[in-house]
Design a protein around this motif. Structure first.
Motif, mmCIF file in Angstrom:
data_model
loop_
_atom_site.group_PDB
_atom_site.id
_atom_site.type_symbol
_atom_site.label_atom_id
_atom_site.label_comp_id
_atom_site.label_asym_id
_atom_site.label_seq_id
_atom_site.Cartn_x
_atom_site.Cartn_y
_atom_site.Cartn_z
ATOM 1 N N ALA A 162 -18.414 -9.326 16.414
ATOM 2 C CA ALA A 162 -18.794 -9.012 14.951
ATOM 3 C C ALA A 162 -17.837 -10.024 14.108
ATOM 4 C CB ALA A 162 -18.809 -7.509 14.909
ATOM 5 N N ASN A 163 -18.511 -10.458 13.130
ATOM 6 C CA ASN A 163 -17.517 -11.274 12.033
ATOM 7 C C ASN A 163 -17.676 -10.507 10.801
ATOM 8 O OD1 ASN A 163 -17.480 -13.134 13.830
ATOM 9 N ND2 ASN A 163 -19.297 -14.462 13.291
ATOM 10 N N GLY A 164 -16.458 -10.670 10.036
ATOM 11 C CA GLY A 164 -16.307 -10.072 8.747
ATOM 12 C C GLY A 164 -16.451 -8.560 8.959
ATOM 13 N N VAL A 165 -15.729 -8.012 9.702
ATOM 14 C CA VAL A 165 -15.885 -6.634 9.836
ATOM 15 C C VAL A 165 -14.429 -6.237 9.295
ATOM 16 C CG1 VAL A 165 -15.367 -4.514 11.342
ATOM 17 C CG2 VAL A 165 -16.928 -6.516 11.855
ATOM 18 N N THR A 166 -14.517 -4.843 8.358
ATOM 19 C CA THR A 166 -13.173 -4.531 7.750
ATOM 20 C C THR A 166 -12.678 -3.249 8.787
ATOM 21 O OG1 THR A 166 -14.221 -4.613 5.438
ATOM 22 C CG2 THR A 166 -12.398 -2.924 5.884
ATOM 23 N N VAL A 167 -11.438 -3.569 9.049
ATOM 24 C CA VAL A 167 -10.807 -2.662 9.658
ATOM 25 C C VAL A 167 -9.453 -2.213 9.091
ATOM 26 C CG1 VAL A 167 -11.340 -3.522 11.973
ATOM 27 C CG2 VAL A 167 -9.113 -4.306 10.904
ATOM 28 N N TRP A 168 -8.814 -0.938 9.925
ATOM 29 C CA TRP A 168 -7.879 -0.555 8.688
ATOM 30 C C TRP A 168 -6.760 0.199 9.692
ATOM 31 C CZ3 TRP A 168 -7.131 4.871 8.202
ATOM 32 C CH2 TRP A 168 -8.070 5.874 8.849
ATOM 33 N N SER A 203 -2.055 -14.977 6.262
ATOM 34 C CA SER A 203 -2.535 -13.730 6.365
ATOM 35 C C SER A 203 -4.061 -13.692 6.305
ATOM 36 C CB SER A 203 -1.882 -12.845 5.187
ATOM 37 O OG SER A 203 -2.589 -11.619 5.407
ATOM 38 N N LEU A 204 -4.574 -12.720 6.956
ATOM 39 C CA LEU A 204 -6.121 -12.553 6.716
ATOM 40 C C LEU A 204 -6.357 -11.575 5.374
ATOM 41 C CD1 LEU A 204 -6.854 -10.910 10.251
ATOM 42 C CD2 LEU A 204 -7.220 -13.321 9.574
ATOM 43 N N ASP A 205 -7.440 -11.680 4.972
ATOM 44 C CA ASP A 205 -7.746 -11.314 3.707
ATOM 45 C C ASP A 205 -7.641 -9.710 3.527
ATOM 46 O OD1 ASP A 205 -8.237 -13.580 2.408
ATOM 47 O OD2 ASP A 205 -10.507 -13.098 2.705
ATOM 48 N N CYS A 206 -6.865 -9.294 2.907
ATOM 49 C CA CYS A 206 -6.381 -7.606 3.017
ATOM 50 C C CYS A 206 -6.446 -7.106 1.565
ATOM 51 C CB CYS A 206 -5.068 -7.426 3.682
ATOM 52 S SG CYS A 206 -3.779 -8.414 3.313
ATOM 53 N N SER A 207 -6.247 -5.709 1.669
ATOM 54 C CA SER A 207 -6.320 -4.823 0.475
ATOM 55 C C SER A 207 -5.352 -3.545 0.977
ATOM 56 C CB SER A 207 -7.773 -4.669 -0.112
ATOM 57 O OG SER A 207 -7.523 -3.869 -1.222
ATOM 58 N N THR A 208 -4.927 -2.897 -0.114
ATOM 59 C CA THR A 208 -4.281 -1.564 0.245
ATOM 60 C C THR A 208 -4.645 -0.531 -0.982
ATOM 61 O OG1 THR A 208 -2.422 -2.378 -1.310
ATOM 62 C CG2 THR A 208 -1.965 -3.006 0.876
ATOM 63 N N THR A 209 -4.241 0.672 -0.477
ATOM 64 C CA THR A 209 -4.281 1.950 -1.247
ATOM 65 C C THR A 209 -2.942 2.410 -0.881
ATOM 66 O OG1 THR A 209 -5.220 3.330 0.523
ATOM 67 C CG2 THR A 209 -6.556 2.080 -0.847
ATOM 68 N N ASP A 210 -2.354 3.837 -1.477
ATOM 69 C CA ASP A 210 -1.371 4.151 -1.441
ATOM 70 C C ASP A 210 -0.920 4.618 0.068
ATOM 71 O OD1 ASP A 210 -1.002 4.502 -3.995
ATOM 72 O OD2 ASP A 210 -1.718 6.438 -4.090
ATOM 73 N N GLN A 211 -1.871 4.794 1.173
ATOM 74 C CA GLN A 211 -1.501 5.147 2.240
ATOM 75 C C GLN A 211 -2.217 4.345 3.467
ATOM 76 O OE1 GLN A 211 -2.618 9.351 2.374
ATOM 77 N NE2 GLN A 211 -0.275 9.823 2.404
ATOM 78 N N LYS A 212 -3.257 3.280 2.997
ATOM 79 C CA LYS A 212 -4.044 2.755 4.018
ATOM 80 C C LYS A 212 -3.828 1.271 3.701
ATOM 81 C CE LYS A 212 -7.539 6.318 4.792
ATOM 82 N NZ LYS A 212 -8.846 6.531 4.866
ATOM 83 N N LEU A 213 -4.074 0.246 4.866
ATOM 84 C CA LEU A 213 -4.236 -1.085 4.708
ATOM 85 C C LEU A 213 -5.445 -1.506 5.378
ATOM 86 C CD1 LEU A 213 -2.897 -3.903 4.510
ATOM 87 C CD2 LEU A 213 -1.661 -3.529 6.779
ATOM 88 N N TYR A 214 -6.077 -2.317 4.680
ATOM 89 C CA TYR A 214 -7.652 -2.767 5.062
ATOM 90 C C TYR A 214 -7.488 -4.124 5.038
ATOM 91 C CZ TYR A 214 -9.199 1.658 3.424
ATOM 92 O OH TYR A 214 -9.365 3.181 3.154
ATOM 93 N N TRP A 215 -8.275 -4.811 6.192
ATOM 94 C CA TRP A 215 -8.358 -6.219 6.472
ATOM 95 C C TRP A 215 -9.647 -6.715 7.165
ATOM 96 C CZ3 TRP A 215 -5.084 -3.310 9.259
ATOM 97 C CH2 TRP A 215 -5.054 -3.471 10.783
ATOM 98 N N GLN A 257 -6.893 -8.775 -2.028
ATOM 99 C CA GLN A 257 -8.150 -9.329 -2.000
ATOM 100 C C GLN A 257 -9.255 -8.205 -2.121
ATOM 101 O OE1 GLN A 257 -5.977 -10.449 0.586
ATOM 102 N NE2 GLN A 257 -5.324 -12.427 -0.668
ATOM 103 N N SER A 258 -10.432 -8.715 -2.820
ATOM 104 C CA SER A 258 -11.627 -7.736 -2.811
ATOM 105 C C SER A 258 -12.228 -7.804 -1.789
ATOM 106 C CB SER A 258 -12.510 -8.204 -3.929
ATOM 107 O OG SER A 258 -11.595 -8.110 -5.266
ATOM 108 N N ILE A 259 -12.217 -6.736 -0.612
ATOM 109 C CA ILE A 259 -12.956 -6.562 0.395
ATOM 110 C C ILE A 259 -13.382 -5.207 0.299
ATOM 111 C CG2 ILE A 259 -11.415 -8.300 1.852
ATOM 112 C CD1 ILE A 259 -10.102 -5.734 3.121
ATOM 113 N N THR A 260 -14.546 -5.208 1.262
ATOM 114 C CA THR A 260 -15.323 -4.034 1.617
ATOM 115 C C THR A 260 -14.385 -3.016 2.020
ATOM 116 O OG1 THR A 260 -17.380 -5.021 1.667
ATOM 117 C CG2 THR A 260 -17.373 -2.865 2.362
ATOM 118 N N ILE A 261 -14.228 -1.644 1.750
ATOM 119 C CA ILE A 261 -13.484 -0.740 2.219
ATOM 120 C C ILE A 261 -14.222 0.535 2.601
ATOM 121 C CG2 ILE A 261 -11.717 1.247 1.385
ATOM 122 C CD1 ILE A 261 -10.466 -0.607 -0.460
ATOM 123 N N GLY A 262 -14.119 0.948 3.922
ATOM 124 C CA GLY A 262 -14.759 2.078 4.519
ATOM 125 C C GLY A 262 -13.886 2.645 5.401
ATOM 126 N N ASP A 263 -14.062 3.941 5.957
ATOM 127 C CA ASP A 263 -13.241 4.782 7.004
ATOM 128 C C ASP A 263 -13.742 4.373 8.367
ATOM 129 O OD1 ASP A 263 -11.820 5.827 5.011
ATOM 130 O OD2 ASP A 263 -13.470 7.158 4.872
#
Length: 230
Positions: free
Chosen positions: A66-72, A96-108, A134-140
């Protein structure tokens, strides 16, 4: 009389030899002791200029390509660690891969292959401009599994420059902060650039101890640092 004279001379020479050996050994011992103390001080100065690099492996198992998957993953970090965070495919990589953060999580974002997929999260506890913005799709979905963190000492070009400025502006304060009593000077050599910080090395009349340190830079490349103390 001749025998008494010979005995007196022999005894005199024995005392002279003993005294010379005693004071030579004492002077040598003092020099070694001072050298050991200087090495300890040099290591404190090198540690003060370096930063702690944290490398944490994570993995996720995928049922299909799978390509372009958001993992965290969950993260427990300081402000400096959060800003400096990189997500890389290889522990030696600085890209680095494209990534984004919240207070407790790291997404890429990642391209997954069937089976186990491994990534490495890298950061230093030093204030730098934020990397994962970076602006990436965030999900759980697609949470990764985190493994044990590896800790290494690394240098930073930006930190070296800031610490040197601090040393030059507040030399005595920095000495007290580091906990050294020696006067010192630091020579930094990196990427063809060379600069010094600290007080002026005495021209003569003092024992000057020189200790070389080298390492990798957070920004890429290597650095040589010579700590000189007297």
């Amino acid at each position: 009389m001749r025998i008494d004279w010979i005995i007196s001379v022999v005894i005199f020479l024995m005392f002279v030899t003993w005294g010379f050996a005693h004071y030579s050994l004492l002077g040598s011992s003092q020099t070694v002791s001072r050298s050991d103390t200087a090495l300890s001080a040099a290591e404190k100065i090198s540690d003060y200029m370096s930063a702690e690099l944290l490398i944490t492996p994570v993995n996720i198992t995928s049922d299909a390509d799978a390509n372009g998957v958001t993992v965290w993953t969950y993260m427990d970090w300081t402000a400096g660690q959060r800003n400096s965070t990189l997500v890389v495919l290889d522990r030696l990589s600085g890209t680095s891969l494209d990534c984004s953060t919240t207070d407790q999580k790291l997404y890429w974002e990642a391209n997954l292959t069937t089976g186990d997929n491994y990534f490495f999260i890298k950061n230093i506890d030093w204030e730098v401009p934020i990397n994962c913005n970076q602006s990436i799709t965030i999900g759980d979905d697609n949470q990764t599994s985190m493994w044990g963190t590896e800790s290494l000492e690394i240098f930073s070009s930006d930190k070296n420059s800031q610490i040197c400025t601090q040393i030059n502006q507040s030399y005595q304060t920095v000495k007290r902060t580091i906990g050294v009593t020696f006067d010192f000077n630091v020579l930094v050599e990196q990427g063809g650039l060379e600069y010094e910080c600290g007080t002026i090395v005495p021209a003569s009349g003092r024992d000057v101890f020189v200790f070389p340190f080298s390492g990798s830079l957070w920004e890429g490349g290597d650095v040589n640092i010579s700590v000189r103390l007297w």
